[in-house]
Design a protein around this motif. Sequence first.
Motif, PDB file in Angstrom:
ATOM      1  N   GLU A   9      11.522  42.245  47.798  1.00  0.00           N
ATOM      2  CA  GLU A   9      13.010  42.024  47.749  1.00  0.00           C
ATOM      3  C   GLU A   9      13.784  43.186  47.518  1.00  0.00           C
ATOM      4  OE1 GLU A   9      15.949  38.917  46.225  1.00  0.00           O
ATOM      5  OE2 GLU A   9      14.291  37.897  47.295  1.00  0.00           O
ATOM      6  N   LYS A  10      13.600  43.715  46.234  1.00  0.00           N
ATOM      7  CA  LYS A  10      14.204  45.153  45.849  1.00  0.00           C
ATOM      8  C   LYS A  10      14.109  45.995  46.858  1.00  0.00           C
ATOM      9  CE  LYS A  10      13.844  43.987  41.063  1.00  0.00           C
ATOM     10  NZ  LYS A  10      13.212  44.551  39.648  1.00  0.00           N
ATOM     11  N   MET A  11      13.028  46.523  47.284  1.00  0.00           N
ATOM     12  CA  MET A  11      12.686  47.506  48.253  1.00  0.00           C
ATOM     13  C   MET A  11      13.716  47.179  49.481  1.00  0.00           C
ATOM     14  SD  MET A  11       8.821  47.871  47.724  1.00  0.00           S
ATOM     15  CE  MET A  11       8.330  49.146  49.162  1.00  0.00           C
ATOM     16  N   LYS A  12      13.624  46.084  49.971  1.00  0.00           N
ATOM     17  CA  LYS A  12      14.271  45.677  51.054  1.00  0.00           C
ATOM     18  C   LYS A  12      15.832  45.803  51.093  1.00  0.00           C
ATOM     19  CE  LYS A  12      11.255  42.411  53.795  1.00  0.00           C
ATOM     20  NZ  LYS A  12      11.489  41.047  54.320  1.00  0.00           N
ATOM     21  N   LEU A  13      16.350  45.457  49.881  1.00  0.00           N
ATOM     22  CA  LEU A  13      17.755  45.541  49.439  1.00  0.00           C
ATOM     23  C   LEU A  13      17.964  47.035  49.191  1.00  0.00           C
ATOM     24  CD1 LEU A  13      18.558  42.740  46.963  1.00  0.00           C
ATOM     25  CD2 LEU A  13      19.710  43.416  49.168  1.00  0.00           C
ATOM     26  N   ARG A  14      17.200  47.905  48.800  1.00  0.00           N
ATOM     27  CA  ARG A  14      17.351  49.169  48.671  1.00  0.00           C
ATOM     28  C   ARG A  14      17.853  49.869  50.031  1.00  0.00           C
ATOM     29  NH1 ARG A  14      13.317  51.404  44.783  1.00  0.00           N
ATOM     30  NH2 ARG A  14      14.700  50.511  43.540  1.00  0.00           N
ATOM     31  N   ILE A  15      16.915  49.622  50.954  1.00  0.00           N
ATOM     32  CA  ILE A  15      16.964  50.158  52.364  1.00  0.00           C
ATOM     33  C   ILE A  15      18.470  49.583  52.996  1.00  0.00           C
ATOM     34  CG2 ILE A  15      16.276  49.959  54.607  1.00  0.00           C
ATOM     35  CD1 ILE A  15      13.382  49.856  53.567  1.00  0.00           C
ATOM     36  N   LEU A  16      18.737  48.183  52.855  1.00  0.00           N
ATOM     37  CA  LEU A  16      20.067  47.510  53.564  1.00  0.00           C
ATOM     38  C   LEU A  16      21.140  48.362  52.914  1.00  0.00           C
ATOM     39  CD1 LEU A  16      18.759  44.008  54.200  1.00  0.00           C
ATOM     40  CD2 LEU A  16      19.037  45.624  55.746  1.00  0.00           C
ATOM     41  N   ARG A  17      21.057  48.556  51.597  1.00  0.00           N
ATOM     42  CA  ARG A  17      22.282  49.102  50.724  1.00  0.00           C
ATOM     43  C   ARG A  17      22.413  50.562  50.636  1.00  0.00           C
ATOM     44  NH1 ARG A  17      22.236  44.476  45.806  1.00  0.00           N
ATOM     45  NH2 ARG A  17      23.051  42.782  47.628  1.00  0.00           N
ATOM     46  N   SER A  18      21.585  51.252  51.554  1.00  0.00           N
ATOM     47  CA  SER A  18      21.869  52.731  51.368  1.00  0.00           C
ATOM     48  C   SER A  18      23.068  52.871  52.528  1.00  0.00           C
ATOM     49  CB  SER A  18      20.527  53.320  52.355  1.00  0.00           C
ATOM     50  OG  SER A  18      20.228  52.904  53.660  1.00  0.00           O
ATOM     51  N   PHE A  19      23.616  53.720  52.381  1.00  0.00           N
ATOM     52  CA  PHE A  19      25.078  54.283  52.925  1.00  0.00           C
ATOM     53  C   PHE A  19      25.010  54.106  54.367  1.00  0.00           C
ATOM     54  CE2 PHE A  19      27.979  57.151  55.174  1.00  0.00           C
ATOM     55  CZ  PHE A  19      29.040  56.681  54.780  1.00  0.00           C
TER      56      PHE A  19
END
Length: 127
Positions: A9-19
């Motif tokens: 979940e953290k990894m997916k959020l990191r992708i989705l919240r990239s600029f």
Amino acid sequence: MDEDKELLEKMKLRILRSFKWKEDVVNPLAIELEITNEDMEKILMNKLDMSSLEALHATFESARPHCLSEKLHADLRLCWLCDVMDLLSIEEADEIKIKLVKEIIGGKDYKEALTLGKKQILTLLQE
């Protein structure tokens, strides 16, 4: 929640919240669906696996010209002028749309491009 699921979940959020993801995918889709960015992120996290998330931005970008072209086709009423009434050829319509898509991707305002497209259509219809 187990550790692996939490890490995923953290990894997916990191992708989705990239600029670029936020600017190009999450924000526009959330606005279109009239939901919050967080709700859109949850939908994407639940529906897409990591490999899909990693590859999707490039796919999304490559689909942009096609989506713009379809939107212009509808907004310029080419459904009627070209497809139904046959007042414009498919080639003429495509030429107008391709030029406008390039201008919009280059930074021209959509409404401004639409106005230009209407003028080009009118010119062709009056020939």
